[in-house]
Design an enzyme around this catalytic site. Structure first.
Site, short mmCIF file in Angstrom:
data_model
loop_
_atom_site.label_atom_id
_atom_site.label_comp_id
_atom_site.label_asym_id
_atom_site.label_seq_id
_atom_site.Cartn_x
_atom_site.Cartn_y
_atom_site.Cartn_z
N GLU A 141 0.66 -1.34 0.14
CA GLU A 141 0.19 -0.07 0.00
C GLU A 141 0.87 1.36 0.14
OE1 GLU A 141 -4.10 -0.02 0.16
OE2 GLU A 141 -2.35 -1.11 -1.06
N THR A 162 -7.42 8.35 -5.10
CA THR A 162 -6.94 8.42 -3.83
C THR A 162 -6.05 10.11 -2.90
OG1 THR A 162 -6.95 6.32 -3.19
CG2 THR A 162 -5.71 6.41 -1.88
#
Length: 327
Positions: A148, A201
């Site tokens: 991530e 994001t």
């Protein structure tokens, strides 16, 4: 070489297989009121990794399908292969094992459904399975978190934890990483709608305030605690009262067209709660029972169609298993 690497340095090569295929699920991060600490896995969509053992050492990507050419084939830049390489190096196997990877994307990139985390989890679960499962899921999790970090610049576990562990997870802390699995009420369903608009994001995260009023923080703490209590007691009304976000949703909602109209539609259709999945633009109607989730998602999608916004719809119970081998 650290303790974990020493522990698994001696891999049983007799257990290594030549090929594995793995599916890892999409996730709904934040679970509306639990920013960066709560999340749950769904049955579909998700991503697949087909992994093959080859004679030449190293990690290579053979192909990527379903990404519209947006993901790198370079093994050092792709999160799946980069994390697989890191795991092999961690086990002292980088010069002994060669793997090649086919990645198949079954979900949109940038959807707010944990696209990068599903791919990363599938890759790490695949290489661990190929090696005969030397690591537990708990031991795989830090590698997923690093994936991530590579994907979006922030190493958070609210997507990768439920994708790997299955069910509903709580990230209690990061120093050290501490993830807790929470109970899953039998009739908890998600009606997910992905409006085809771009909400990167990184952009969504930059809108979040660094400081919040104490009153709002206390409200949010109470909602998170109430939600967790509701899950343990299987109290759907308590779950409904608790799943409200006063910190993140007011800011991120401005990036999602028709957000408040969709919220009204979902709640009028009987959903327990409604909010943003991850950083968006996907939205989720949490419902008691599959029929309620289907109804809310269908009405939301119909509204978006009237607004000339294309969308995708998914309805799922909470996936309690996480990644799985595909025969």
């Amino acid at each position: 070489m650290d303790t974990l690497a020493k522990k698994y340095k001696q891999i049983d090569f007799a257990k290594i297989v030549d090929e594995v295929r793995v599916f890892a699920p999409a996730t709904v991060a934040n679970m509306i009121c639990g920013f960066d600490i709560l999340g749950f896995a769904v049955d579909y969509p998700g991503d697949e990794v087909h992994m093959y053992r080859v004679p030449e050492p190293g990690v290579r990507i053979r192909s990527i399908r379903g990404d519209d050419g947006r993901l790198p084939l370079d093994a050092d830049r792709n999160t799946v292969s980069a994390c697989v390489k890191a795991l092999l190096e961690h086990l002292g196997l980088q010069g002994e094992i060669g793997v090649e990877i086919d990645l198949i994307k079954h979900m949109p990139i940038g959807s707010g459904l944990g696209s990068s985390s599903a791919s990363t989890v599938a890759g790490l679960f695949a290489v661990n399975s190929l090696l005969g499962n030397p690591l537990t899921k708990d031991e795989l999790l830090p590698f997923c978190v690093e994936g991530e970090r590579l994907a979006c610049g922030h190493g958070h576990a609210d997507n990768v934890a439920p994708a790997l562990m299955g069910g509903i997870t709580l990230v209690r802390g990061y120093s050290p990483l501490d993830v807790i699995k929470l109970p899953v009420p039998n009739e908890l369903y998600a009606g997910i709608v992905f409006p085809k608009v771009d909400v990167p994001t990184r952009d969504a995260r930059q809108l979040i305030k660094e400081k919040v009023p104490l009153k709002d923080a206390v409200t949010q703490w109470g909602n998170i605690a109430g939600l967790i209590a509701g899950l343990y007691e299987e109290d759907y009304q308590l779950i409904s009262r608790s799943m409200h976000d006063v910190l993140i949703e007011p800011t991120r909602a401005i990036l999602i067209p028709e957000f408040y109209a969709m919220k009204d539609i979902a709640l009028q259709a009987g959903a327990l709660s409604f909010g943003i999945s991850g950083s968006g633009p996907s939205v989720v109607a949490i419902s008691k029972g599959k029929e309620g989730a289907e109804k809310a998602a269908a009405l939301i999608q119909a509204h978006l169609t009237q607004c000339e916004i294309e969308s995708l719809k998914y309805v799922s119970a909470v996936n309690v298993d996480g990644p799985k081998l595909i025969k």
